[in-house]
Design a protein around this motif. Structure first.
Motif, PDB file in Angstrom:
ATOM      1  N   GLY A  31      19.246   6.566  -5.456  1.00 56.91           N
ATOM      2  CA  GLY A  31      18.144   7.192  -4.740  1.00 56.91           C
ATOM      3  C   GLY A  31      17.633   6.339  -3.593  1.00 56.91           C
ATOM      4  N   ASP A  32      16.770   6.941  -2.791  1.00 51.69           N
ATOM      5  CA  ASP A  32      16.184   6.265  -1.635  1.00 51.69           C
ATOM      6  C   ASP A  32      15.239   5.164  -2.124  1.00 51.69           C
ATOM      7  N   PRO A  33      15.538   3.891  -1.861  1.00 53.44           N
ATOM      8  CA  PRO A  33      14.730   2.802  -2.414  1.00 53.44           C
ATOM      9  C   PRO A  33      13.310   2.730  -1.845  1.00 53.44           C
ATOM     10  N   VAL A  34      13.045   3.430  -0.740  1.00 51.49           N
ATOM     11  CA  VAL A  34      11.697   3.372  -0.155  1.00 51.49           C
ATOM     12  C   VAL A  34      10.938   4.686  -0.316  1.00 51.49           C
ATOM     13  N   PHE A  35      11.562   5.701  -0.928  1.00 50.91           N
ATOM     14  CA  PHE A  35      10.914   7.012  -0.973  1.00 50.91           C
ATOM     15  C   PHE A  35       9.583   6.977  -1.721  1.00 50.91           C
ATOM     16  N   VAL A  36       9.572   6.400  -2.913  1.00 50.88           N
ATOM     17  CA  VAL A  36       8.350   6.417  -3.721  1.00 50.88           C
ATOM     18  C   VAL A  36       7.232   5.657  -3.009  1.00 50.88           C
ATOM     19  N   ARG A  37       7.554   4.523  -2.449  1.00 50.20           N
ATOM     20  CA  ARG A  37       6.530   3.762  -1.727  1.00 50.20           C
ATOM     21  C   ARG A  37       5.960   4.578  -0.567  1.00 50.20           C
ATOM     22  N   GLN A  38       6.834   5.262   0.174  1.00 47.75           N
ATOM     23  CA  GLN A  38       6.375   6.081   1.284  1.00 47.75           C
ATOM     24  C   GLN A  38       5.471   7.214   0.810  1.00 47.75           C
ATOM     25  N   ALA A  39       5.853   7.874  -0.270  1.00 45.91           N
ATOM     26  CA  ALA A  39       5.053   8.976  -0.796  1.00 45.91           C
ATOM     27  C   ALA A  39       3.661   8.500  -1.196  1.00 45.91           C
ATOM     28  N   PHE A  40       3.585   7.367  -1.868  1.00 47.44           N
ATOM     29  CA  PHE A  40       2.284   6.829  -2.280  1.00 47.44           C
ATOM     30  C   PHE A  40       1.467   6.382  -1.065  1.00 47.44           C
ATOM     31  N   GLU A  41       2.118   5.829  -0.070  1.00 55.32           N
ATOM     32  CA  GLU A  41       1.399   5.427   1.138  1.00 55.32           C
ATOM     33  C   GLU A  41       0.784   6.632   1.828  1.00 55.32           C
ATOM     34  N   TRP A  42       1.533   7.734   1.884  1.00 56.65           N
ATOM     35  CA  TRP A  42       0.990   8.944   2.498  1.00 56.65           C
ATOM     36  C   TRP A  42      -0.233   9.437   1.732  1.00 56.65           C
ATOM     37  N   ALA A  43      -0.122   9.501   0.404  1.00 52.96           N
ATOM     38  CA  ALA A  43      -1.254   9.966  -0.402  1.00 52.96           C
ATOM     39  C   ALA A  43      -2.453   9.042  -0.243  1.00 52.96           C
ATOM     40  N   ASP A  44      -2.210   7.743  -0.264  1.00 48.14           N
ATOM     41  CA  ASP A  44      -3.297   6.775  -0.105  1.00 48.14           C
ATOM     42  C   ASP A  44      -3.987   6.961   1.250  1.00 48.14           C
ATOM     43  N   MET A  45      -3.224   7.239   2.298  1.00 50.18           N
ATOM     44  CA  MET A  45      -3.802   7.469   3.620  1.00 50.18           C
ATOM     45  C   MET A  45      -4.811   8.602   3.577  1.00 50.18           C
ATOM     46  N   PHE A  46      -4.459   9.676   2.903  1.00 50.30           N
ATOM     47  CA  PHE A  46      -5.372  10.819   2.835  1.00 50.30           C
ATOM     48  C   PHE A  46      -6.615  10.497   2.022  1.00 50.30           C
ATOM     49  N   PHE A  47      -6.433   9.942   0.836  1.00 49.96           N
ATOM     50  CA  PHE A  47      -7.575   9.749  -0.062  1.00 49.96           C
ATOM     51  C   PHE A  47      -8.507   8.629   0.397  1.00 49.96           C
ATOM     52  N   THR A  48      -8.028   7.725   1.218  1.00 47.02           N
ATOM     53  CA  THR A  48      -8.874   6.620   1.686  1.00 47.02           C
ATOM     54  C   THR A  48      -9.355   6.818   3.119  1.00 47.02           C
ATOM     55  N   GLY A  49      -9.121   8.005   3.688  1.00 41.43           N
ATOM     56  CA  GLY A  49      -9.672   8.303   5.004  1.00 41.43           C
ATOM     57  C   GLY A  49      -8.939   7.688   6.170  1.00 41.43           C
ATOM     58  N   LYS A  50      -7.653   7.417   5.997  1.00 42.81           N
ATOM     59  CA  LYS A  50      -6.874   6.823   7.092  1.00 42.81           C
ATOM     60  C   LYS A  50      -6.112   7.880   7.906  1.00 42.81           C
ATOM     61  N   VAL A  51      -6.326   9.150   7.579  1.00 44.20           N
ATOM     62  CA  VAL A  51      -5.753  10.243   8.351  1.00 44.20           C
ATOM     63  C   VAL A  51      -6.830  10.721   9.323  1.00 44.20           C
ATOM     64  N   GLU A  52      -6.443  10.941  10.551  1.00 48.42           N
ATOM     65  CA  GLU A  52      -7.409  11.183  11.624  1.00 48.42           C
ATOM     66  C   GLU A  52      -8.410  12.293  11.321  1.00 48.42           C
ATOM     67  N   ASP A  53      -7.947  13.386  10.741  1.00 52.97           N
ATOM     68  CA  ASP A  53      -8.812  14.563  10.598  1.00 52.97           C
ATOM     69  C   ASP A  53      -9.694  14.560   9.353  1.00 52.97           C
TER      70      ASP A  53
END
Length: 285
Positions: free
Chosen positions: A28-50
């Motif tokens: 499997g993609d060795p960075v996929f899980v990390r990327q998915a969690f980073e995206w979720a963290d961005m949303f829940f911690t207010g790092k997404v612009e909108d």
């Protein structure tokens, strides 16, 4: 039995999910899980612009991580049991993204200063599906994969008609049912579930005060005490039939070892339900 994972620490849940993913899919993609969690963290911690950081106190990021941890364990148990059709790497990846984004519908836009995201309770599933569509479209994801994630998220609606969801495959449906099972089990098996019920009631009460909603449908409880007293019946008359019938008994893959070993999630929920009975005098089954 399961390794100890503190869902208050996103990194611990991420590492467990990554270990399960690569254990199931060594190529499997060795960075996929990390990327998915980073995206979720961005949303829940207010790092997404909108969007503002999550301010719903029950449906916070830990709630999402509790469900995520439970989901990957269900999928691992099913994989180890060699049930057919086997889950594909892509199916796992889409399911992981679906559960990480399934409650982003509680997030408020930056210009939304009224109340908390709990006010979106009646429409949070639809909002979550729209948010993931917009986000992944910008990332160049295919329509078919985005639709799969949206269909999985739709499975978590409280009164959803599962037969009306236009699943594209049997695998997509199975992962959606596993996700919904994990969403329920992850929160109800939490050690602090009983302690946090007043926080959940406050979310329902806020949502019930929004203009145009059916207040009794959104919050069918007269008080925190009333909700706590009715929770054992909610478990027995709503959640258990959902898990066993609607969602195809996928929770059984949490038994370690499968099929006859103890199911730690079910055991902890039964302890929580027993505690509520003792506290409120709710009748025994």
């Amino acid at each position: 039995m399961f390794d100890a994972v503190d869902t208050r620490v996103p990194r611990e849940t991420e590492e467990c999910a990554a270990g399960i993913y690569l254990g199931m899919f060594p190529d499997g993609d060795p960075v996929f899980v990390r990327q998915a969690f980073e995206w979720a963290d961005m949303f829940f911690t207010g790092k997404v612009e909108d969007y503002l950081p999550i301010d719903a106190r029950y449906h916070d990021f830990e709630h999402t991580l509790q469900g995520t941890l439970c989901l990957v364990r269900v999928l691992q148990g099913r994989h180890d049991a060699k049930v057919q059709p086997a889950l594909s790497q892509k199916g796992f990846e889409l399911g992981l993204l679906a559960i990480l984004f399934h409650d982003t519908g509680y997030l408020k836009k930056r210009d939304d200063t009224e109340g908390t995201g709990a006010k979106y309770t009646p429409i949070h599933v639809m909002r979550s599906a729209n948010i993931v569509r917009d986000f992944l479209s910008d990332k160049g994801w295919s329509d078919a994969n985005i639709t799969a994630i949206q269909n999985m998220i739709r499975c978590t609606g409280v009164n959803v008609d599962l037969k009306a969801i236009p699943f594209q495959s049997e695998e997509e449906q199975m992962v959606g049912y596993a996700l919904s099972s994990a969403d329920l089990l992850g929160q109800m098996a939490a050690p602090d579930y009983v302690e946090k019920l007043p926080v959940l009631y406050a979310e329902f009460a806020e949502a019930a005060n929004v203009d145009g909603v059916d207040a009794k449908r959104v919050c069918p409880f007269s008080s925190v005490e009333d909700m706590m007293r009715k929770t054992p019946a909610f478990w027995e008359r709503y959640v258990l039939p959902k898990l066993e019938i609607d969602f195809g008994g996928l929770f059984k893959f949490l038994s370690r070892p499968y099929p006859d070993g103890p199911n730690r999630y079910m055991q902890q929920i039964e302890r929580n339900i027993a505690m509520l009975r003792d506290m409120t005098g709710a009748p025994a089954k």
